[in-house]
Design an enzyme around this catalytic site. Structure first.
Site: not given
Ligand SMILES: [Zn+2]
Length: 885
Positions: A131, A272-273, A308, A311
């Site tokens: 991202e 974070a992802m 996260e 999400h």
């Molecule tokens: Zn986010």
């Protein structure tokens, strides 16, 4: 790989959105992994939009193309072109399969975007960050969030060097290969955009837990880290389990794969992802233990783990149509995360923390040259829009809508939103539409909030009519112009309010327009949706004290002619902790004005007197008291100045605290501190955290009026601290006071935590808080420390970020040397990591409001960055906006 591009890059515009001409239904990727070179073979199953007549064009940046074939036939060189980061292929048709093989160089990738190496080459591991547009650094692809595909990923590598192989989705087999190599395959059944792709390969250890969702699905939760850090992952695992249960209970959302992997890395541009099934975390937000983490960091780990995880629904199952809709996933997920943290901890303290952050980070952004709407209309580099506006203001907009619908109505709306958009790439219109439809309410007027930059000013005037026993409240709004947006329209502003009598009791509210059943409540919401509106309350027996914008019901700046005594009354009596804090903040700001203008001491006296009473009230919540004793920060107070002299703001804020400390008294502070020390523990329960928080605040106040005693106590506290919270608090008091004992404590800390990167980050950042003129020499010295490197984002932030952002007095030196130093480092950093350089450059925000001599020096420094040849698109966009925004 790099992120260079010429600076004549074109703008991407929201109003030019077109659906993709080509989609990909299925992606098959094979990685032949190596530290220096990695080969990626990709097979894309293509779908053509019959309504569009465009050639196949795929994004690809810095890729070394080894081979290309279409439907099994190697392509002639005349049948494709790879120019300006776009691969154009002739003769592709609906149903074609395009195969490409490219070579990547992970160890040379310092931008930390795409595939890269974390840690030293002998023992580091490989990972990806995609991202927003990192996937195009890995393979050719229509790299945009509205192309959703299913992924089958095969990883091949040397078994000794890369014993652990991970990708998103469910495991789908593994085995041995010749020459000591092995392979593992993962299949993700949920179509996803390319920005959610991830892989990890290396020597990692794990902790595991079995989890069963409320409908009975068995899920394996696995957290991975390097061997020396695996012992610090237990708290994150607990937080993950709490998050999963909470999302099931609160939103009815369950996890949807058989396994959920989380990996910690020290080399990461973001926090974070949320990659599908394989979250990757900056170690700062995953690792925690009492010896190296503070209470604030524990809470941050819990919040980011939850963020996260959430999400998976708000972002992954329902994703964004384009990057203009970034707040659709981020604003919504920050809101969900804030709700979760409030439920896990204290809702009043959480609201205080969130509003303080909004004012410190987002309001200045909205008032400066980088101001942009929550849904920007255009961008050059999307990575520059991961901002406080998109995240924090975006969350406030969701909160306003949620408040309008109520808890049940919001849940009904969210169910509708998820049901309608599952597996789709959605827009903010889809979001407001689903929430509105489920409740029979038109929420589209709130779209104006997403399109308009700047913080609205809300003015309130009250008038009491004793003869008619009415209280008339006139509310009006005005939003100052922002770059590229001079004309502003009125927005719907929900104002939660109450009226207090002079004894501090809440009055029943009877609004003229009320029906019988809404009349008589003590708190209610009125919505201002024009430039000005009048609200008349009946049956008011005495001139009331209004309490406006309760719970911070809208992200606005309230301008109200409160009397200091009124604010003091709210500070002492409001039953809601947040509103109490808010009254105290407003009163402290007035007290600051007293000191600055020399126009009396009415507000200062009222503030000190009210806080003295609360300090001595044994029923007071200790954590809330610590927050009440903290005046607004220097960045917020600077917003009250027409021309900012950061040293002057700093000095006045110090005086404010000194006055407060004197009023409470040296002895009372001392007694309280000793009582708190006698309860020292390492426990993480709310009471223990509250005591540590208050202990720190009391010690800081004591240091303002009796530094000799406070420094002796801080030294003792440092030596005996059972946890990082106490140790760092003591160290901070010594450093900020420039105490003689600071030197030995810093040397001890340096030695004790030499092998702990997250603790070392704190060692760097605490020293950037040295007072004023002293700090720049220290920053220079710290740059020369063996543990410093420009290649690690956390380390860069802990030195340059902490200095330039959190020590305004030390950054804005009158000779401009602070600006010069930052400008020089920005161009060096840009050559390594453009995303981090661009983010660091925003420390110059607000320069146009500095007093004239600093302003001129800041301009020169920013211009020197802009004049640098070969700037990244990221940094260029920020400095150009700074100069011409
Ligand atoms: Zn986010």
């Amino acid at each position: 790989m790099n992120n260079r591009s010429d600076t004549s890059s074109t703008l991407v515009r929201l109003d030019e959105y077109r659906a993709p001409a080509w989609r990909v239904s299925q992606v098959e990727l094979t990685f032949d992994l190596g530290i220096d070179t990695t080969e990626v073979t990709s097979r894309l199953h293509l779908q053509r939009d019959p309504a569009q007549d465009a050639p196949l064009r795929l994004d690809g940046e810095g890729l070394e193309l080894l081979s290309i074939s279409l439907d099994g036939q190697a392509l002639d060189e005349r049948a494709w072109r790879y120019v300006d980061n776009v691969l154009e292929v002739d003769d592709a048709r609906d149903g074609s399969v395009l195969e490409t093989r490219v070579c990547l160089r992970p160890a040379a990738n310092t931008a930390l975007e795409g595939l890269y190496l974390s840690g030293p080459r002998e023992r580091g591991f490989l990972l990806t960050q995609c991202e927003a547009e990192g996937f195009r650094h890995i393979t050719f692809f229509p790299d945009r969030p509205d192309v959703l595909a299913s992924y089958k990923v095969t990883l091949c590598a040397d078994r000794d060097r890369f014993p652990v192989l991970l990708a998103g989705g469910n495991p789908d087999g593994h085995g041995e290969l010749e020459g000591g190599r092995h392979w593992a395959r993962f299949v993700d059944p949920h179509p996803k955009p390319s920005y959610l792709f991830a892989l990890v390969a290396g020597r990692l250890q794990k902790i595991e837990r079995d989890y069963v969702t409320s409908s009975g699905r068995a899920v394996k939760l696995v957290i991975w880290a390097e061997p020396d850090a695996i012992g610090q992952c237990g708290y994150a695992m607990d937080a993950l389990e709490r998050s999963m249960r909470w999302d099931e209970d609160t939103y009815g959302r369950e996890y949807d794969l058989d396994v959920f992997h989380v990996v910690a890395t020290h080399d990461f541009n973001m926090g974070a992802m949320e990659n599908k099934g394989l979250n990757i975390f900056n170690a700062k937000y995953l690792l925690a233990d009492p010896d190296s983490s503070t209470d604030d960091e524990y809470r941050a780990v819990e919040a980011v783990v939850a963020h996260e995880y959430f999400h998976n629904w708000s972002g992954n199952r329902v994703t964004c149509r384009d990057w203009f809709q970034l707040s659709l996933k981020e604003g919504l997920t920050v809101f969900r995360e804030q709700q979760f943290s409030a439920d896990m901890n204290s809702s009043a303290l959480k609201r205080i923390e969130d509003v303080a952050l909004l004012r410190r980070a987002q309001f200045p952004e909205d008032a400066g040259p980088l101001a942009h709407p929550v849904r920007p209309a255009q961008y050059s580099e999307i990575n520059n829009f991961y901002t406080a506006t998109v995240y924090e203001k975006g969350s406030e907009l969701v909160r306003m809508v949620a408040g309008r619908l109520g808890r049940e109505g919001f849940r009904r709306g969210m169910d509708r939103y998820f049901a309608r958009n599952d597996g789709r790439a959605a827009t903010l219109e889809d979001f407001l539409g689903a929430l509105g439809d489920a409740n029979g309410i038109d929420l589209m007027p709130y779209l104006a909030w997403y399109a308009q930059a700047g913080t609205p000013r809300l003015s309130a005037r009250g008038h009491y009519d004793a003869a008619h026993r009415t209280y008339t409240l006139t509310l009006s709004q005005h939003t100052p112009p922002t770059p590229h947006q001079s004309h502003k329209q009125p927005l719907p502003i929900p104002v939660k309010l109450g009226l207090f009598d002079r004894a501090g009791g809440m009055l029943p509210l009877h609004l003229t327009a009320d029906s019988a059943e809404t009349s008589g409540a003590t708190e209610r919401v009125v919505v201002l949706d024009r430039a000005e509106q009048v609200f008349v309350f009946q049956q008011v027996n005495d001139a009331p004290v209004p309490s406006l914008l309760r719970g911070f019901s809208a992200p606005v700046i309230l301008e109200c002619t409160y009397e200091p005594a009124d604010l003091a009354l709210l500070l002492r009596h409001d039953p809601d902790g947040f509103n109490r804090w808010e009254a105290g903040q407003q009163l402290a700001a007035r007290a600051y004005d007293n000191l600055r203008e020399g126009d009396g001491t009415g507000a200062l006296d009222a503030w000190c007197e009210a806080l003295e009473a609360l300090f001595n009230d044994s029923a007071m919540d200790e954590a809330l008291l610590a927050d009440l004793l903290t005046p607004p920060g220097e960045i917020e107070l600077a917003e009250r100045e027409r021309q900012v002299d950061p040293s002057h703001v700093h000095a006045l804020r110090q005086q404010l605290q000194e006055q407060l400390a004197l009023r409470i008294g040296q002895q009372a502070l001392q007694r309280r501190y000793e009582a708190l020390v006698s309860h020292t523990s390492v426990q993480l329960d709310a009471r223990s955290q509250a005591r540590r928080r208050l202990k720190r605040r009391v010690l800081e106040l004591l240091a303002r009026i009796d530094p000799w005693t406070a420094h002796a106590q801080a030294t003792l506290q440092y030596d005996n601290a059972p946890s990082m919270t106490d140790r760092l608090a003591a160290l901070s008091v010594l450093v900020r006071g420039n105490a003689s004992q600071a030197h030995a404590a810093l040397a001890h800390f340096r030695e004790r935590y030499a092998d702990n990167p997250l603790a070392m980050d704190k060692w760097f950042s605490v020293q950037t808080q040295l007072p004023g003129e002293l700090v720049i020499e220290r920053v220079h010295a710290l740059e020369g420390d063996a543990a410093f490197t420009l290649k690690n984002p956390n380390r860069v932030n802990s030195l340059f970020g902490a200095w330039a952002r959190n020590n305004p007095d030390g950054f804005h030196r009158t000779d401009g040397s602070g600006y010069q130093l930052l400008a020089e480092r920005l161009t060096q950093l840009d050559a390594l990591n453009p995303q981090i350089a661009a983010r660091m450059a925003t420390a110059f925000n607000g320069w146009q409001r500095l007093e004239p001599s600093r302003r001129a020096l800041a301009r020169t420094a920013i211009e020197s960055v802009a004049a640098h040849v070969g700037l990244s698109r990221n940094l260029n966009e920020i400095v150009q906006s700074m100069l011409h925004g």
